[in-house]
Enzyme design. Structure first.
Site, PDB file in Angstrom:
ATOM      1  CB  ALA A 261      -0.889  -0.012   1.234  1.00 30.03           C
ATOM      2  CE  LYS A 262      -0.906   5.982  -4.109  1.00 31.30           C
ATOM      3  NZ  LYS A 262      -2.019   6.701  -4.641  1.00 31.30           N
TER       4      LYS A 262
END
Ligand code: GLU
Length: 290
Positions: A261-262
């Site tokens: 994920a970011k």
């Protein structure tokens, strides 16, 4: 000889790129270049609250660092809101949407009350509360300016079409793999939001309009968007648009098997770059994923 493909990479500028984005971009770029086609860069920045112009700059810089080039100007979805709104208004005029006044809390409460709430791949679906709202209540709330989203009425779409479109063509992994026709499950995500109450339009609507408008023939993206393709294909059908082919690639996972994920800072291109990793090494690592 394969036909020239038009592909695209369509990140949302809510942060820099991580390895998963790089994988999507490289696959789409290779599909275009290997077929003598076009590769487009589209910035999906309809959500002004979460998107930042500096992330757009960063994404462009990171793609250049990866030696990914694109054809034509970069398209910014934020410049096309009027077009998306027009299409949404048409769908509404055709009776294919309904206003939804539910808050997140209302939806959670309704799901908790139901004996068997409909579920999709990512959890409970919108239970359809506002679909059956009586006309008088609906009109009064609209006239009173009650905040609302606009939802796609999947059942009304299927009725208008007579039958669901067959599905969409999915290309497989590897050089000759076609996975073939994926049978459509048009209600996989339920009555999705087409017009967000904060933004006015939504990802599903904008992506379908732009993929068509930009002549995209092959959409290459992560398998986290596989369910989205089902409803996007339904939207294409009710809008009278042809469907591109799709390739949903596996997600890149971290050492413990969780998808990136970011927020996984170590796997961002920025972090890899800062630690001295070369673009060639990033490309090689991603190819191992194939
Ligand atoms: N903008 C979407 C994202 O960053 C991807 C859209 C797509 O590839 O269809 O997750």
């Amino acid at each position: 000889m394969t036909q020239p493909e038009t592909t695209r990479f369509a990140p949302s500028p809510t942060g820099g790129l991580h390895l998963g984005h790089a994988w999507s971009a490289l696959l789409a770029h290779a599909a275009a270049r290997d077929s003598g086609g076009r590769f487009l860069l589209r910035i999906e920045d309809i959500d002004a609250g979460r998107c930042r112009p500096e992330y757009t700059e960063q994404i462009i810089d990171e793609l250049k660092w990866l030696e990914i080039d694109w054809d034509g100007p970069v398209r910014l979805q934020s410049g096309r809101m009027a077009d998306y709104r027009r299409v949404l208004a048409d769908l509404t005029d055709r009776g294919l949407t309904y206003p939804c006044f539910c808050t997140r809390r209302d939806i959670a409460d309704e799901i908790a009350r139901m004996q068997s709430a409909p579920h999709g791949p990512e959890g409970p679906l919108y239970p359809g509360t506002c679909r059956t709202l009586d006309r008088h209540t609906r009109d009064a709330r609209l006239a009173g300016g009650t905040p609302h989203a606009i939802r796609l009425d999947v059942a009304a779409c299927l009725q208008a079409l007579g039958a669901a479109p067959d599905g969409f063509l999915e290309t497989g992994q590897g050089p000759d793999g076609e996975r073939g026709l994926i049978i459509l499950q048009p209600d996989m995500l339920g009555d999705i939001v087409l017009g967000r109450r904060d933004v006015g339009v939504s990802y599903h609507l904008a992506v379908v309009i732009d993929d068509h408008d930009q002549g995209v023939t092959l959409v290459t993206r992560g398998e986290d968007l596989f369910a989205a393709t089902h409803v996007q294909r339904l939207l294409q059908a009710v809008l009278g648009l042809g469907a591109p082919r799709y390739r949903h690639h596996p997600l890149i996972r971290d050492a413990s098997g969780r998808r990136l994920a970011k927020r996984d800072q170590t796997q961002t291109l920025a972090a890899l770059r800062a630690s001295g990793v070369s673009p060639a090494v990033v490309r090689a690592r991603l190819r191992l994923n194939q």
